[in-house]
Design a protein around this motif. Structure first.
Motif, short mmCIF file in Angstrom:
data_model
loop_
_atom_site.label_atom_id
_atom_site.label_comp_id
_atom_site.label_asym_id
_atom_site.label_seq_id
_atom_site.Cartn_x
_atom_site.Cartn_y
_atom_site.Cartn_z
N SER A 3 -2.76 -7.48 -4.15
CA SER A 3 -1.76 -6.62 -3.52
C SER A 3 -1.35 -7.21 -2.18
CB SER A 3 -2.33 -5.21 -3.33
OG SER A 3 -3.35 -5.23 -2.34
N ILE A 4 -0.12 -6.89 -1.76
CA ILE A 4 0.37 -7.36 -0.46
C ILE A 4 -0.50 -6.80 0.65
CG2 ILE A 4 2.34 -7.27 1.13
CD1 ILE A 4 4.16 -7.16 -1.28
N ARG A 5 -0.92 -5.54 0.47
CA ARG A 5 -1.75 -4.89 1.50
C ARG A 5 -3.06 -5.64 1.70
NH1 ARG A 5 -3.15 1.58 1.40
NH2 ARG A 5 -3.66 1.82 3.60
N THR A 6 -3.72 -5.98 0.59
CA THR A 6 -4.99 -6.71 0.68
C THR A 6 -4.77 -8.11 1.25
OG1 THR A 6 -5.79 -5.50 -1.25
CG2 THR A 6 -6.98 -7.49 -0.64
N PHE A 7 -3.69 -8.78 0.81
CA PHE A 7 -3.38 -10.12 1.30
C PHE A 7 -3.17 -10.10 2.81
CE2 PHE A 7 -0.07 -13.18 2.51
CZ PHE A 7 -0.74 -14.36 2.23
N GLY A 167 -0.57 -0.21 5.35
CA GLY A 167 -0.25 0.83 4.36
C GLY A 167 0.97 1.63 4.75
N PHE A 168 1.05 1.98 6.03
CA PHE A 168 2.22 2.73 6.51
C PHE A 168 3.48 1.87 6.40
CE2 PHE A 168 5.10 4.07 9.94
CZ PHE A 168 5.25 5.42 9.61
N GLY A 169 3.33 0.56 6.72
CA GLY A 169 4.49 -0.33 6.63
C GLY A 169 4.98 -0.54 5.21
N ARG A 174 6.14 1.45 -1.82
CA ARG A 174 5.51 2.36 -2.77
C ARG A 174 6.51 3.40 -3.27
NH1 ARG A 174 1.30 2.22 1.00
NH2 ARG A 174 1.79 4.33 1.70
N GLU A 175 7.35 3.86 -2.36
CA GLU A 175 8.38 4.83 -2.76
C GLU A 175 9.34 4.21 -3.77
OE1 GLU A 175 11.90 7.57 -0.73
OE2 GLU A 175 10.41 6.57 0.54
#
Length: 441
Positions: A3-7, A167-169, A174-175
């Motif tokens: 995931s981009i978040r994990t990366f 996550g907020f960014g 996600r939407e």
């Protein structure tokens, strides 16, 4: 793919950790140098205080001033007599060479010592202050590490903050994913996101433009299908009427018109099969899924096509449990059963036998269509599901008209119903046995 978040989290943490490590390493070395200079200054100041505060020239036998092991002092006369020392200082001179002012590193009693020598010229004395270097470094390490520890402990907190921030960014992404996932098969309306970030602006423009092109393409396809169904069926129907009229003419025999009749029948069959194949969209059919009794559908299809079996004097039987419920699309299931039953009708010789069996088994509903025809050899049982593939080429050995789409349609419809299709030899009738296993509800 990650995931981009994990990366982002791992990349930022690795960068922060590497930069922090380098800064701490440089800070540690710098701090050690500064603490070393500070301790040297302490030894120098201690020697200066003793020179100004102690004017004693008489040697003392007793130990004086019990200091901690980290610091000691000695006072020596000009002729090498020990005048005074701290309780933790050695009784002997640590230097093998002549005394000289300044800082020195000496080995004594299995330890390395840092010393400072100051000459008191007024009273002709030497004042030596010193400490063990290992104790000095131990104290220095504690001081430096106590300063570094909060920085190291802050990395997990930084990871948590980065996780929340990333996550907020990624919330708009996600939407976007949610909106795309919630779209129905026929919903090609534009997507909009509240507080749309600049980074997604071009992506949304591209996606919405794609939806517009897809919508136009689907509209054209639907119009083409409707026009093709009308324009192709009408002339073929007209050809059949004209052919019938020609056959009633006395000067023309049935044998003369048989090739023409066969070609018209073949053309009509191909068109009906192609239209049937493209009428079944998996996404559109999924929207019309409902609980259905497969037995009732089989009864209806057999009743509608019964005259075909009657014309070939074939015997068809339905052995089915009264209720076999599956979730499916009624129109698609009718087409599946019609293709299986008519295939059996075409390839089973006159006065042959066809058996349709439906039963519940474990958590599945089994549909088996068996016949007493020639069957399909094992090496061809995979290829017959390919579109337009026929065993033996364009002309089957039986001479039966076909286009190679019947089993392709069966496979296509079975796939979006979650069913499995298998071909085998009918143990009872000797011909083909088509088994379709549907998940039960």
């Amino acid at each position: 793919m990650r995931s981009i978040r994990t990366f982002l989290l791992l990349t930022l943490l690795a960068t922060i950790t590497a930069v922090t490590f380098l800064s701490l390493l440089l800070g540690y070395r710098s701090s050690l140098a500064k603490t070393d200079a500070l301790f040297d200054e302490r030894l120098k100041n201690l020697a200066s205080i003793i020179v100004h505060a102690n004017h004693d020239l008489t040697p003392r036998v007793e130990k004086t001033l019990d200091l901690k092991p980290s610091v000691f002092f000695q006072i020596w006369s000009h002729d090498g007599v020990l005048i005074a020392r701290s309780g933790n200082a050695p009784e002997h001179q640590m230097f093998n060479s002549q005394l000289s002012e300044g800082f020195h590193d000496e080995n004594y009693a299995d330890f390395r010592w840092r010393t400072y020598i100051l000459q008191d010229r007024l009273f002709k004395r030497w004042v030596i202050t010193g400490e063990r270097i290992d104790l000095r470094y131990e104290i220095a390490d504690k001081i430096v590490l106590s300063a570094i520890k909060p920085t190291v402990m802050a990395i997990p907190l930084a990871a948590f903050i980065i996780w929340l921030t990333v996550g907020f960014g990624l919330k708009p992404l996600r939407e976007l994913t949610t909106q795309l996932g919630d779209k129905k098969a026929d919903d090609l309306s534009a997507i909009s996101i509240k507080q749309q970030p600049k980074e997604l602006e071009q992506l949304l423009i591209t996606i919405n433009d794609l939806f517009n092109r897809l919508n136009d393409a689907f509209v054209r396809e639907q119009q083409f299908s409707a026009d093709a169904a009308h324009e192709l069926r009408t002339p073929i129907s007209s050809l059949k009427v004209q052919l019938h009229n020609l056959m009633s003419t006395k000067d023309i025999t049935d044998g003369d018109l048989e090739p023409l009749k066969e070609g018209v029948e073949r053309m009509g069959h191909v068109i009906e099969q192609i239209l049937s194949l493209y009428q079944h969209s998996a996404d559109q059919a999924a929207q019309q899924m409902e609980p259905l009794n497969l037995t009732d559908i089989a009864k209806m299809v057999i009743a509608n096509e019964y005259m075909r079996f009657e014309s070939k004097q074939q015997r068809i039987s339905l052995n089915a449990e009264p209720v076999c419920l599956i979730k499916g699309n009624e129109f698609a299931l009718e087409s599946l059963l019609q293709n299986l039953i008519l295939n059996a009708n075409k390839y089973t010789p006159a006065k042959g036998v066809i058996s349709v069996n439906i039963k519940s088994k474990d958590n599945a509903v089994m549909l088996c269509v068996e016949d007493s025809g020639p069957g399909i050899v094992e090496e061809d049982r995979v290829r017959v599901f390919e579109r337009f593939y026929r065993v033996g080429g364009d002309r089957h050995a039986s001479g039966i008209l076909g286009c190679g789409l019947g089993l392709a349609i069966v496979q296509h419809i079975s796939t979006f119903h979650g069913a499995k299709v298998e071909l085998a030899v009918s143990a009872e009738l000797g011909g083909l046995n088509v088994m379709v296993e549907f998940p039960a509800i």
